[in-house]
Scaffold this motif. Structure first.
Motif, PDB file in Angstrom:
ATOM      1  N   ALA A  63      10.640   7.268  -9.355  1.00 54.96           N
ATOM      2  CA  ALA A  63      11.998   7.780  -9.569  1.00 54.96           C
ATOM      3  C   ALA A  63      12.963   6.641  -9.896  1.00 54.96           C
ATOM      4  N   LEU A  64      12.704   5.448  -9.343  1.00 52.08           N
ATOM      5  CA  LEU A  64      13.559   4.293  -9.608  1.00 52.08           C
ATOM      6  C   LEU A  64      13.211   3.625 -10.939  1.00 52.08           C
ATOM      7  N   GLY A  65      12.168   4.126 -11.596  1.00 48.37           N
ATOM      8  CA  GLY A  65      11.784   3.567 -12.899  1.00 48.37           C
ATOM      9  C   GLY A  65      10.984   2.288 -12.788  1.00 48.37           C
ATOM     10  N   TRP A  66      10.402   2.021 -11.631  1.00 48.36           N
ATOM     11  CA  TRP A  66       9.604   0.799 -11.457  1.00 48.36           C
ATOM     12  C   TRP A  66       8.157   1.091 -11.836  1.00 48.36           C
ATOM     13  N   ASN A  67       7.500   0.096 -12.413  1.00 49.76           N
ATOM     14  CA  ASN A  67       6.074   0.274 -12.704  1.00 49.76           C
ATOM     15  C   ASN A  67       5.237  -0.949 -12.317  1.00 49.76           C
ATOM     16  N   TYR A  68       5.873  -1.903 -11.647  1.00 50.08           N
ATOM     17  CA  TYR A  68       5.170  -3.151 -11.313  1.00 50.08           C
ATOM     18  C   TYR A  68       5.662  -3.593  -9.952  1.00 50.08           C
ATOM     19  N   VAL A  69       4.854  -3.362  -8.929  1.00 60.05           N
ATOM     20  CA  VAL A  69       5.271  -3.663  -7.558  1.00 60.05           C
ATOM     21  C   VAL A  69       4.153  -4.423  -6.842  1.00 60.05           C
ATOM     22  N   SER A  70       4.535  -5.100  -5.760  1.00 57.85           N
ATOM     23  CA  SER A  70       3.554  -5.755  -4.891  1.00 57.85           C
ATOM     24  C   SER A  70       3.454  -4.969  -3.592  1.00 57.85           C
ATOM     25  N   ARG A  74      -3.226   4.510  -8.534  1.00 55.34           N
ATOM     26  CA  ARG A  74      -4.276   4.427  -9.555  1.00 55.34           C
ATOM     27  C   ARG A  74      -4.538   5.805 -10.163  1.00 55.34           C
ATOM     28  N   GLU A  75      -4.630   6.800  -9.282  1.00 60.38           N
ATOM     29  CA  GLU A  75      -4.931   8.157  -9.761  1.00 60.38           C
ATOM     30  C   GLU A  75      -3.781   8.718 -10.589  1.00 60.38           C
ATOM     31  N   ALA A  76      -2.546   8.444 -10.139  1.00 63.67           N
ATOM     32  CA  ALA A  76      -1.374   8.986 -10.845  1.00 63.67           C
ATOM     33  C   ALA A  76      -1.112   8.222 -12.133  1.00 63.67           C
ATOM     34  N   GLY A  77      -1.386   6.913 -12.139  1.00 61.63           N
ATOM     35  CA  GLY A  77      -1.128   6.071 -13.305  1.00 61.63           C
ATOM     36  C   GLY A  77       0.352   5.759 -13.446  1.00 61.63           C
ATOM     37  N   GLY A  78       0.660   4.770 -14.261  1.00 65.86           N
ATOM     38  CA  GLY A  78       2.050   4.431 -14.536  1.00 65.86           C
ATOM     39  C   GLY A  78       2.645   3.393 -13.615  1.00 65.86           C
ATOM     40  N   VAL A  79       1.954   3.057 -12.513  1.00 67.91           N
ATOM     41  CA  VAL A  79       2.441   2.021 -11.593  1.00 67.91           C
ATOM     42  C   VAL A  79       1.301   1.029 -11.368  1.00 67.91           C
ATOM     43  N   CYS A  80       1.598  -0.251 -11.542  1.00 59.14           N
ATOM     44  CA  CYS A  80       0.585  -1.290 -11.366  1.00 59.14           C
ATOM     45  C   CYS A  80       0.928  -2.155 -10.154  1.00 59.14           C
ATOM     46  N   ILE A  81      -0.102  -2.638  -9.505  1.00 60.25           N
ATOM     47  CA  ILE A  81       0.060  -3.508  -8.337  1.00 60.25           C
ATOM     48  C   ILE A  81      -0.052  -4.955  -8.804  1.00 60.25           C
ATOM     49  N   ALA A  82       1.041  -5.694  -8.648  1.00 62.00           N
ATOM     50  CA  ALA A  82       1.044  -7.097  -9.075  1.00 62.00           C
ATOM     51  C   ALA A  82       0.278  -7.959  -8.077  1.00 62.00           C
ATOM     52  N   GLN A  83       0.599  -7.804  -6.788  1.00 55.32           N
ATOM     53  CA  GLN A  83      -0.048  -8.574  -5.726  1.00 55.32           C
ATOM     54  C   GLN A  83      -0.287  -7.635  -4.556  1.00 55.32           C
ATOM     55  N   ALA A  87       7.779  -8.467 -10.361  1.00 61.18           N
ATOM     56  CA  ALA A  87       7.488  -7.384  -9.417  1.00 61.18           C
ATOM     57  C   ALA A  87       8.424  -7.532  -8.221  1.00 61.18           C
ATOM     58  N   ARG A  88       9.679  -7.136  -8.416  1.00 61.41           N
ATOM     59  CA  ARG A  88      10.678  -7.282  -7.346  1.00 61.41           C
ATOM     60  C   ARG A  88      10.468  -6.248  -6.241  1.00 61.41           C
ATOM     61  N   GLY A  89       9.936  -5.096  -6.610  1.00 61.86           N
ATOM     62  CA  GLY A  89       9.676  -4.053  -5.615  1.00 61.86           C
ATOM     63  C   GLY A  89       8.498  -4.445  -4.736  1.00 61.86           C
ATOM     64  N   VAL A  90       8.685  -4.367  -3.412  1.00 63.50           N
ATOM     65  CA  VAL A  90       7.614  -4.716  -2.468  1.00 63.50           C
ATOM     66  C   VAL A  90       7.392  -3.525  -1.538  1.00 63.50           C
ATOM     67  N   ILE A  91       6.197  -2.940  -1.611  1.00 67.67           N
ATOM     68  CA  ILE A  91       5.823  -1.834  -0.735  1.00 67.67           C
ATOM     69  C   ILE A  91       5.298  -2.455   0.551  1.00 67.67           C
ATOM     70  N   ILE A  92       5.940  -2.158   1.674  1.00 62.14           N
ATOM     71  CA  ILE A  92       5.595  -2.869   2.907  1.00 62.14           C
ATOM     72  C   ILE A  92       5.172  -1.897   4.008  1.00 62.14           C
ATOM     73  N   PHE A  93       3.916  -2.027   4.425  1.00 65.12           N
ATOM     74  CA  PHE A  93       3.376  -1.323   5.586  1.00 65.12           C
ATOM     75  C   PHE A  93       3.120  -2.404   6.638  1.00 65.12           C
ATOM     76  N   ALA A  94       4.074  -2.624   7.509  1.00 70.01           N
ATOM     77  CA  ALA A  94       3.931  -3.720   8.469  1.00 70.01           C
ATOM     78  C   ALA A  94       4.654  -3.362   9.763  1.00 70.01           C
ATOM     79  N   ASN A  95       4.265  -4.043  10.840  1.00 71.94           N
ATOM     80  CA  ASN A  95       4.957  -3.803  12.108  1.00 71.94           C
ATOM     81  C   ASN A  95       6.323  -4.503  12.104  1.00 71.94           C
ATOM     82  N   GLU A  96       7.117  -4.172  13.116  1.00 71.63           N
ATOM     83  CA  GLU A  96       8.498  -4.663  13.155  1.00 71.63           C
ATOM     84  C   GLU A  96       8.574  -6.191  13.113  1.00 71.63           C
ATOM     85  N   ASP A  97       7.720  -6.820  13.900  1.00 70.31           N
ATOM     86  CA  ASP A  97       7.758  -8.284  13.971  1.00 70.31           C
ATOM     87  C   ASP A  97       7.461  -8.911  12.612  1.00 70.31           C
TER      88      ASP A  97
END
Length: 908
Positions: free
Chosen positions: A232-239, A260-269, A295-305
């Motif tokens: 929705a934000l128009g990003w296609n290259y995220v880490s 991968r299945e949806a396509g259109g978004v690539c993982i940089a790192q 790849a300014r967008g960073v998808i983060i699954f991490a604990n609080e610390d």
């Protein structure tokens, strides 16, 4: 209500074998004098220390007709060597109290489980999976049948073994890694488990975790919601950034798989944060993320610390505002990960399962005190932590650095209080089991007010079926239900942390996700209050007229290549060459017709030749008029009137062709171009050739005999001339028959590298070769005439026009020798047609001027200016010609012999 601390275990006995059959699973536990036992669980051998066998864990126990288990992270993971660390107020105490609150509500409800009291045993997992597994053995002790037939007390009586309470279902755990470990043992004993916070996608595997259910949606839904936000934000290259462990790695794996299945978004790192990461490692992580800085967008699954450390490292690297974080529910709307790092976190989009604050719990929790909450064995510790004071205990010296607790403090008044986000789900989890037990009781004990024999004990697999079938309005007003894998439906709120233009900086709801995304982009703002969505793309869109050249292996990255030359952009990946009659538009997205041009009258290339031709026509007309006016004078008669008029007609036509060459091409114009282009010169040089040939033959014949040669009369001369002319005319008419005259538009002639300069040229179907072929016969006549002029050079000047014709032919040859390189040398020029037309017409006009000037202008001059010379001289007979020829021959011979004596000219 009682609290149980360490409670003695039943007396040890020498040897015990306990048999318990659940799906033919045989578990051997050797209790006796050994220091530990080993347990085979789901393919893992787990060592359980004896200290936890012989004593109940530090736990809360509230008796009831049916007992539920509870697993909560009351304490954080302990430092090295210790299982437990500091108290967790929100994630631990708030959630645990939510279970006690729900239990109270259910036990007071006259319609839900009437006449049945729910009890509880709550254990502390200390946020550690292995420790939680040891603790959860408490829940299965009652299911282990102990064989005491060989054991006798000292007085001979059989041992009295205290039967532990039987737990029918477990609420928890919190962390996915803990839930996975505990689920492995609970499924062996068929104890249903309902988690309020574990979201790892692998727990959806109903084959491995068949007794596990959860009131929160799995991270696969969360990953889908996060992917929808990214798109929705128009990003296609995220880490991606994940804390090492089940929650982080599973969440990122789910995100990567769905993208991968949806396509259109690539993982940089895809970067993993180690369990015990140091500050230096976080700096390395930031440095690595900057390797793909687009790849300014960073998808983060991490604990609080880990989140906090990542933000600190970004700030330390002076990258505030660079990274655009999309955080999972572990970040959610928490303030602790971003404290004092708000500028780095500004604009972060976070996601949380849709939830509501439960007002009843707030009232309950804020009314808790040391006096009315003795059942919570960890409440004293919470009290000290929450109010930053110290309770006095016997034998413990007071801490001078901390004030003494009065016991009169009030939660929310003397300390800050905000309901923990998962409280709603803890309550829903407890109610899910309660509703399942209620339905089970209605079916199995329809007439019994309390527990009947069919529910004593409660069969775990049957209870699981009832749990999976529940559907009720939860504490937040939304329905609570489970799918076939035990997962709750995905309902998420989308938050953004905003600092600017707000009276209350913090997390603001900007959208929601329930199977599809609803995002209000207008309410979003980024670092510094910027409203425009920043880019997180590998390659910027190509401009119009540029094609994408993809980077191998990375479908979101490409290089932009301009469709150059005469190419246009067919689609985003292809450039095609425009058709020959077209050229690309300025933006190179389509082709447009090539402009068509012709030689205009006002062009310098036309004005100069036309002016020369006009001058020539006037001069020729003047000569013709003069000759007609003085037609019977000696000079006109001596010049050979008939051939002179023919020759002057040819010269006139040579000038006339200039206007036909400049005129707009058409069928008629093209036909006359073909006819007159060579005809004027053919007439002119045929007449000249006839003249020079006649003089040559007369003088050659005069050298041999006194008999005049044949065909020297004017009539013969005209016939010879017209025969020579007819060859040209015949050739042109054959050409007419083979290829009828027509116009063409030549797009190749003016097709320079810059397509903006391309032009189609409207012209007759006369190629360079056909023009030369058309002139070639005239050139043959010209060369032949020149040969005869050379041969006749010995003729005395007073005889006819031999020498003027000779000079004319020499000059004409020089003009045409200059014409050829100019004509063909400009073939590559962008002005080719104009230059060649001008060169051709000027060359022809100059040829005509030479002929006119050498042959007729002197005669006209004499006729007009010196009429006294235009008188009859002695008539020349053929004898005189013969005598002149012989004298000329002798003179030539004498010169060759070295004599210089000049014979008097008596030829006249």
């Amino acid at each position: 209500m009682t609290s149980s601390g360490p409670t003695p275990h039943p007396s040890p006995f020498h040897r015990c074998r306990h048999h318990h059959h659940h799906h033919h699973i045989l578990i051997w536990i050797q209790w006796t004098l050994c220091q530990c036992f080993w347990l085979w669980i789901g393919g893992q051998v787990v060592q359980v220390s004896s200290s936890h066998q012989h004593f109940h864990p530090h736990s809360i126990k509230i008796p009831g007709d049916i007992t539920l288990g509870g697993l909560f992270p009351i304490h954080s993971r302990g430092p090295h060597g210790l299982p437990c660390g500091e108290l967790k107020k929100e994630k631990g105490i708030h959630r645990m109290e939510a279970m006690l609150y729900a239990l109270d509500q259910i036990n007071r409800d006259q319609e839900l489980l009437p006449n049945i009291t729910l009890g509880v045993r709550i254990l502390d997992t200390c946020s550690r999976d292995t420790y939680a597994l040891e603790q959860s053995l408490t829940f299965v002790q009652a299911l282990i049948q102990k064989d005491t037939s060989d054991i006798r007390c000292s007085n001979g009586e059989p041992p009295i073994i205290r039967k532990p309470e039987r737990v029918v279902g477990v609420i928890g755990a919190s962390a996915s890694s803990v839930s996975i470990m505990v689920a492995n043992i609970l499924r062996l004993f068929e104890i249903p488990q309902v988690s309020y916070a574990s979201t790892a996608p692998e727990l959806s595997d109903n084959n491995r975790y068949d007794f596990f259910s959860r009131v929160v949606p799995p991270d696969s839904y969360q990953a889908q919601a996060m992917l929808d936000v990214v798109r929705a934000l128009g990003w296609n290259y995220v880490s991606t950034l994940a804390s090492e462990g089940n929650y982080g790695e599973s969440g990122v794996d789910a995100f990567m798989q769905i993208s991968r299945e949806a396509g259109g978004v690539c993982i940089a790192q895809s970067v993993k944060i180690p369990r015990e990461a140091t500050a230096g490692e976080f700096d390395k992580i930031i440095k690595r993320l900057m390797e793909t800085s687009n790849a300014r967008g960073v998808i983060i699954f991490a604990n609080e610390d880990d989140i906090k450390c990542v933000l600190e490292a970004a700030k330390h690297a002076n990258l505030t505002g660079h990274f655009l974080f999309v955080g999972s529910d572990s970040w959610g709307a928490k303030s602790s990960p971003i404290t004092e790092l708000e500028d780095v976190a500004e604009g972060a989009v976070t996601i949380l399962p849709k939830r509501a604050s439960i007002d009843g719990f707030d009232q309950y929790f804020m009314s808790r005190s040391l006096e009315n909450n003795r059942r919570n064995i960890w409440f004293n510790e919470f009290w000290e932590d929450d109010f930053r004071c110290k309770l006095t205990r016997p034998g413990i010296k007071p801490d001078p650095e901390r004030r003494k607790c009065t016991g009169e403090e009030r939660i929310g008044q003397d300390s800050s209080y905000e309901q923990e986000g998962k409280v709603q789900f803890v309550i829903d989890a407890v109610y899910a089991v309660a509703y399942a037990l209620h339905s089970m009781h209605l079916d199995l004990c329809p007439s019994s007010p309390g527990i009947c024999s069919d529910m004593d004990p409660v069969e775990g697999r049957l209870l699981l079926d009832y749990i999976r079938a529940v559907n009720f309005n939860g504490s937040a007003g939304t329905s609570v239900l489970f799918n076939e894998n035990g997962d709750a439906p995905g309902r998420y709120d989308i938050f953004q942390f905003q600092m600017t233009n707000h009276s209350h900086p913090g997390y603001h709801v900007i959208g929601q996700w329930t199977n599809n995304l609803k995002l209000n982009l207008d309410e979003m703002q980024w670092s510094g209050g910027d409203k425009s969505v920043p880019d997180s793309i590998c390659s910027f869109p190509c401009k119009p007229g540029e094609r994408k050249k993809m980077v191998k292996g990375v479908p979101c990255c490409w290089h932009c290549e301009l469709c150059d030359g005469y190419q246009y952009q067919l689609d985003e990946f292809t450039c095609e060459i425009c058709p020959s009659n077209m050229r690309p538009a300025p933006n190179r997205t389509t082709c447009r017709p090539t402009p068509i041009i012709k030689l205009e009258w006002n062009s310098p290339w036309a004005l100069v030749p036309a002016s020369l031709a006009l001058l020539g026509i006037l001069a020729t007309s003047a000569v013709v008029i003069t000759f007609i006016r003085f037609n019977d004078t000696p000079i006109v008669r001596a010049s050979g009137r008939e051939l002179s008029y023919v020759l002057l007609t040819g010269i006139f036509l040579i000038y006339l062709i200039t206007f036909l060459m400049i005129a707009e091409p058409g069928v008629v114009a093209c036909a006359f171009r073909r006819l007159l282009l060579g005809l004027g010169m053919a007439i002119t040089y045929s007449a000249m050739l006839t003249k020079t040939n006649r003089i040559y033959r007369i003088f050659e014949q005069g050298k041999r005999s006194v008999t005049p040669p044949k065909f020297i009369s004017p009539t013969s001369q005209l016939i010879i001339t017209f025969i020579l002319i007819s060859v040209q005319v015949l050739g042109v008419f054959v050409w007419f028959g083979v290829v009828p005259p027509h116009t063409i538009i030549d797009y190749e002639e003016l097709r320079p590298p810059n397509p903006d300069l391309a032009r189609g040229i409207l012209k007759c179907d006369m190629s360079d070769l056909s023009i030369i072929c058309c002139l070639s016969y005239s050139i043959v006549l010209m060369v032949t005439c020149t040969v005869y002029a050379v041969k006749s050079r010995g003729v005395p000047e007073t005889f006819n026009e031999a020498k003027p014709i000779g000079f004319t032919m020499y000059t004409t040859c020089i003009i045409w020798l200059a014409f050829v390189p100019i004509f063909f040398g400009t073939a590559k020029s962008t002005e080719k047609m104009f230059i060649q037309t001008a060169t051709l017409t000027v060359s022809m006009s100059l040829s005509a001027f030479v002929s006119l000037g050498m042959l007729y202008i002197p005669k006209v001059y004499v006729i007009i200016c010196h009429p006294e010379q235009n008188v009859q001289k002695r008539k020349r007979s053929f004898k005189a010609v013969v005598h002149a020829a012989r004298v000329s021959q002798r003179s030539l011979n004498n010169k060759q012999n070295g004599e210089t004596k000049i014979e008097p000219d008596r030829s006249q």
